[in-house]
Write an enzyme that holds these catalytic residues in place. Structure first.
Site, mmCIF file in Angstrom:
data_model
loop_
_atom_site.group_PDB
_atom_site.id
_atom_site.type_symbol
_atom_site.label_atom_id
_atom_site.label_comp_id
_atom_site.label_asym_id
_atom_site.label_seq_id
_atom_site.Cartn_x
_atom_site.Cartn_y
_atom_site.Cartn_z
ATOM 1 N N GLN A 105 5.113 5.916 -11.808
ATOM 2 C CA GLN A 105 5.695 4.919 -10.915
ATOM 3 C C GLN A 105 5.740 5.461 -9.484
ATOM 4 O OE1 GLN A 105 9.349 4.748 -13.703
ATOM 5 N NE2 GLN A 105 9.304 2.761 -12.732
ATOM 6 N N HIS A 123 2.500 1.769 -9.077
ATOM 7 C CA HIS A 123 2.978 1.232 -7.801
ATOM 8 C C HIS A 123 2.124 1.653 -6.617
ATOM 9 C CE1 HIS A 123 7.127 0.858 -9.939
ATOM 10 N NE2 HIS A 123 6.326 -0.141 -10.229
ATOM 11 N N CYS A 134 -8.976 -7.903 5.848
ATOM 12 C CA CYS A 134 -10.345 -7.694 5.347
ATOM 13 C C CYS A 134 -10.387 -7.021 3.980
ATOM 14 C CB CYS A 134 -11.174 -6.902 6.364
ATOM 15 S SG CYS A 134 -10.756 -5.151 6.452
ATOM 16 N N CYS A 185 -11.615 -4.107 10.809
ATOM 17 C CA CYS A 185 -11.677 -5.462 11.373
ATOM 18 C C CYS A 185 -10.729 -5.648 12.564
ATOM 19 C CB CYS A 185 -11.349 -6.504 10.297
ATOM 20 S SG CYS A 185 -9.580 -6.565 9.871
ATOM 21 N N GLY A 223 11.779 11.530 -16.071
ATOM 22 C CA GLY A 223 12.399 11.308 -14.768
ATOM 23 C C GLY A 223 12.359 9.876 -14.282
ATOM 24 N N SER A 224 12.654 8.924 -15.153
ATOM 25 C CA SER A 224 12.690 7.525 -14.726
ATOM 26 C C SER A 224 13.891 6.817 -15.336
ATOM 27 C CB SER A 224 11.414 6.790 -15.146
ATOM 28 O OG SER A 224 11.534 5.410 -14.823
ATOM 29 N N SER A 225 14.567 5.998 -14.540
ATOM 30 C CA SER A 225 15.653 5.179 -15.073
ATOM 31 C C SER A 225 15.093 3.889 -15.667
ATOM 32 C CB SER A 225 16.663 4.862 -13.972
ATOM 33 O OG SER A 225 16.015 4.179 -12.920
ATOM 34 N N GLY A 251 20.633 11.215 -16.689
ATOM 35 C CA GLY A 251 21.300 9.944 -16.403
ATOM 36 C C GLY A 251 20.781 8.800 -17.241
#
Ligand SMILES: [Zn+2]
EC number: 2.3.1.286
Length: 280
Positions: A105, A123, A134, A185, A223-225, A251
């Site tokens: 993520q 992400h 463009c 562009c 390491g992700s909530s 957590g």
């Protein structure tokens, strides 16, 4: 000597991951030891100011000016971040054929910098900039040089660091800011190649991640909530198929009810040990 909970956790991981068919999903918690700030505290609640929404970014030139002025000052810190022992351990697992896929993520490219390949970036990446006119992409470093060239008044201005390379900047500084123009562009609707809040994950990326989850024997979350739905839904797929779902996270997570095992430990300490036990 390892304490016994750590030993037990490593034994469990070794057992379920032995076939090398697990996938790994990482979030902000793996990059905080590298100095990239986390969005959320340990309760999974957002900290600090609301990040800019995609609709807001698209709607007005002033929003883009505000975004880029802050982002220009925040970039050096993102640019200088180095991968830590957890990123390196996952690269080792990947090279050893001990995991199938690596999904993140994070938008900091620290997995690539640690030597991982074919990382599924849910992400996107702050190291690329997309032109909304463009459709061409540019290296962020090149765009940074353009912004510094056209905004010399910001040289040496200090800004308080916030997540995602954004910074908290005195609004008076923003009004004078010259936004970067596309080198292809010359349009002025340049956007970091990341998924904003309020924006969907690119369809092909979501499909790759989903296929990885479908084909995996199980998933290790690091390491992700798991508050973002694009990550949470992968957990749902794993759990719905009755495959093991394990998290190493300090957590609360949104998937706590779905987890077979939650290891509340620091990933940069635990993952190198996991490499040792799996690599035997
Ligand atoms: Zn363009």
């Amino acid at each position: 000597m390892l304490d016994s909970p750590t030993r037990e956790h490593l034994d469990t991981l070794q057992e379920v991951m032995a076939d090398g068919d697990f996938i790994v999903l990482t979030g902000a918690g793996i990059s905080t030891p590298s100095g990239i700030p986390d969005y959320r505290d340990s309760d999974g609640v957002r900290r600090g100011r609301q990040p800019m929404m995609y609709q807001e970014f698209l709607a007005a030139p002033e929003s883009r000016r505000r975004y880029w002025a802050r982002a220009m000052l925040g970039w050096p810190r993102v640019r200088q971040a180095q991968p830590n022992a957890a990123h390196e351990a996952l690269a080792d697992l990947q090279h050893g054929g001990l995991i199938r896929d690596l999904i993140t993520q994070n938008v900091d490219t620290l997995h690539d910098q640690a030597g991982s390949h074919d990382v599924i970036e849910l992400h996107g990446s702050l190291h690329r900039v997309l032109c909304l006119d463009c459709g061409q992409r540019s290296e962020r470093d090149a765009i940074q040089q353009l912004m510094e060239l056209h905004n010399p008044y910001l040289a040496g201005v200090d800004a308080v660091q916030a997540p995602d390379g954004d910074t908290l900047l005195d609004p008076a500084f923003e009004a004078r800011f010259q936004v970067p123009h596309c080198p292809h562009c010359f349009g002025e609707r340049m956007k970091p190649d990341v998924v904003f809040f309020g924006e969907n994950v690119a369809q092909h990326t979501a499909a790759r991640a989903m296929a990885a989850a479908e084909n995996a024997a199980g998933m290790l979350v690091v390491g992700s909530s798991l508050m973002a739905y694009s990550a949470f839904r992968l957990c749902r797929v794993i759990a719905d198929r009755g495959k093991p779902l394990i998290a190493i996270n300090l957590g609360k997570t949104r998937a706590d009810d779905l987890l077979d095992l939650k290891i509340e430990a620091s990933c940069e300490q635990l993952l190198p040990l996991l490499v040792e036990v799996l690599d035997r």
